[in-house]
Motif scaffolding. Structure first.
Motif, PDB file in Angstrom:
ATOM      1  N   THR A 152       0.835  -1.205   0.000  1.00 10.26           N
ATOM      2  CA  THR A 152       0.000   0.000   0.000  1.00 10.26           C
ATOM      3  C   THR A 152       0.867   1.250   0.000  1.00 10.26           C
ATOM      4  O   THR A 152       1.880   1.330   0.707  1.00 10.26           O
TER       5      THR A 152
ATOM      6  N   THR B 111      -3.668   3.728   0.254  1.00  9.44           N
ATOM      7  CA  THR B 111      -3.694   3.807   1.714  1.00  9.44           C
ATOM      8  C   THR B 111      -5.076   4.148   2.260  1.00  9.44           C
ATOM      9  O   THR B 111      -5.340   3.974   3.450  1.00  9.44           O
TER      10      THR B 111
ATOM     11  N   SER C 139      -2.105   6.950   6.756  1.00  9.03           N
ATOM     12  CA  SER C 139      -0.987   6.120   7.210  1.00  9.03           C
ATOM     13  C   SER C 139      -1.137   5.765   8.682  1.00  9.03           C
ATOM     14  O   SER C 139      -0.911   4.622   9.096  1.00  9.03           O
TER      15      SER C 139
ATOM     16  N   GLU D 141       3.630  -1.150   3.914  1.00  6.57           N
ATOM     17  CA  GLU D 141       3.366   0.247   3.566  1.00  6.57           C
ATOM     18  C   GLU D 141       4.652   0.885   3.056  1.00  6.57           C
ATOM     19  O   GLU D 141       5.683   0.828   3.716  1.00  6.57           O
TER      20      GLU D 141
END
Length: 525
Positions: A338, A411, A475, A431
């Motif tokens: 992501t 995200t 995030s 991430e």
């Protein structure tokens, strides 16, 4: 030659009405005013006295006591239209305005815009299928007769509706009409106005029907224009820029909205705050100005929805999990990469493919053009992919004949990640954290429709911190979700640190992970 007859519906603030009439007639246009009969006679007399020597201004012959949602608003409009038709035989277009509207383009621009295309501008969507009505009564607006004002006599209004239902007094819509709905604020050509009035003289049954519908100002002209005018001569949009909140209340514009308003593809805007004295002064000088150019960015609506929607995304209107009963398979591993920088994630995933040989699919829930195999039609639209997400991914496992699969997600897709984590399969998330330059944020704002090529710099300057904060918020949500097997690939980290994260995420050797992490320009824009 274009000449606009403004149809002004107003009910307060005589000084503003006088100034509005003087501004809009100064460039050769004209105006017919209906001043609500609920307002005081003294205020009306003040307006009449101030404008008595202006031949470009006329008044409705009969004032009506207007109430929201009532036929009276349509009747007031018709009264002003008849006065305008009689007084201004050379008017080519009739533009409906309220006292809270202000011009956001020059007369030069407006005349050129209306003269360019031979069309009526009126939002008109199918009443029953368009979904234009978000809350409150829908079919019952038309099916039953409404003689009371819902806002003033709420209990009696709904009691009368209940009694009509109980007595089965449902009425028929005139058979030849396809009822339309849309914004009250329109701009119609002279011949369209004349055809509407002629139609009403010939069809008293239509007039009777609309007199007892609820909120007819959103359906009356919209329906008749569609009934009388060829479709190719109708632009289904308003030329008045207005926004509504989630609660159905009109958004009010203030002093710092000047550049934003001028950049919208509209001729007028409502509502302007009574306290926005600087904005009113600047817009007041605009209509008669010469040689002004208007770079159209048209980002206002998306910008408002974005800024007011923060904090509600993924909470209030979260999608339902239709496919929770479908398992990917206990023995399978789903690896989710992501990142907000899609091109960086795609580059990293491509390198993963090259080094590990694992099958991978890019942003399948975010980009409709993502290449996918034929999965029986499930892959055709983003809506189908998202609704049947587990079934889709299970079919991808089967297609690639693998127990390990890498996919990319934005995200913002926390709800999808949570759904896959709830499955029996093993799920891990990587991430990719990138540095976000101002140039990237500007490009991102343009890609998602919050800004255009002509968005003023000061608007972008105010917008960029909010976008940056929004990316950080997404995030943080992923980190705070408490996912097991959550890893990060960071632009600021060393190759060694990123190698550790990649090895754990992919379940590969440190050598393979190092090959990926050491790829030149891995985080390049």
């Amino acid at each position: 030659m274009t000449k606009i007859a403004f149809i002004l519906l107003c009910h307060r603030d005589p000084d503003r009405i006088i100034a509005q009439a003087e501004r809009l007639t100064a460039a050769g246009d004209c105006m017919a005013i209906h001043f609500d009969a609920r307002a005081s006679d003294q205020e009306y007399a003040k307006i009449r006295a101030a404008l008595k020597d202006k031949p470009a201004v006329t008044f409705a012959r009969q004032r009506v006591r207007c109430g929201w949602g009532e036929w009276s608003l349509v009747q007031a409009t018709l009264n002003a239209i008849e006065a305008a038709l009689e007084s201004f035989p050379d008017a080519t277009h009739f533009y409906l305005l309220s006292g809270d509207c202000m011009v956001i383009k020059t007369a030069e621009y407006a005349h050129d815009f209306l003269g360019r295309v031979d069309a009526d501008y009126i939002e008109s969507c199918d009443f029953f299928t368009s979904g234009w009505i978000k809350t409150g009564l829908k079919e019952d607006r038309l099916n039953y007769r409404h003689y009371l004002n819902e806002r003033k006599h709420k209990r009696l209004f709904y009691w009368a509706l209940k009694m009509q239902r109980w007595l089965r007094l449902k009425r028929k819509i005139p058979e030849d009409l396809q009822v339309q709905i849309g914004s009250q604020w329109w701009c119609l050509r002279r011949r369209t106005i004349e055809e509407i009035l002629q139609f009403l003289r010939e069809r008293p049954d239509v007039l009777r029907f609309f007199r007892t519908t609820w909120i007819p100002d959103e359906t009356f002209f919209q329906t008749l224009v569609r009934h009388l005018i060829p479709t190719d001569q109708i632009q289904s949009r308003s030329l008045t820029f207005l926004l509504f909140t989630d609660y159905g209340m009109p958004v009010t514009f203030y002093n710092d909205h000047f550049d934003l308003l001028l950049g919208q593809d509209y001729l007028f805007a409502r509502k302007i705050s009574p306290d926005a004295t600087e904005l009113k002064a600047r817009l007041g000088q605009l209509y008669t100005a010469k040689g002004v150019t208007f770079p159209i960015s048209n980002e206002g609506r998306q910008l408002f929805e974005f800024l007011t929607g923060r904090g509600r995304v993924g909470r209030r209107f979260a999608p339902r999990f239709w496919e929770t009963e479908t398992s990917l398979g206990r023995e399978r591993e789903l690896m989710i990469v992501t990142s907000k920088k899609w091109h960086v994630a795609k580059g990293v995933v491509e390198r993963m493919r090259q080094v590990t040989g694992l099958p991978a699919v890019d942003y399948l829930f975010n980009e409709e053009k993502t290449p996918l195999p034929d999965l029986g039609g499930l892959e055709i639209t983003l809506e189908k992919r998202t609704r049947h997400r587990r079934a889709l991914v299970r079919m991808l496992f089967d297609y690639y004949q693998t127990d390990k699969l890498i996919i990319c997600m934005d995200t913002a897709n926390l709800d999808l990640m949570q759904d896959f984590y709830a499955d029996q399969a093993t799920t891990r998330v990587l991430e990719i954290q990138c540095e976000l330059s101002e140039a990237y944020l500007v490009g991102h704002a343009r890609r998602i429709g919050l800004a255009g090529d002509n968005t003023p710099p000061d608007v972008l300057e105010r917008l960029l911190p909010t976008i940056r904060q929004d990316v950080s918020f997404e995030s943080d949500r992923i980190r705070d979700a408490g996912f097991t097997g959550f890893h990060r690939l960071r632009e600021r980290a060393s190759v060694a640190e990123n190698s550790v994260s990649l090895a754990a995420f992919l379940g590969v050797s440190e050598d393979q992970a190092h090959q990926i992490a050491a790829t030149p320009n891995l985080f390049a824009d």
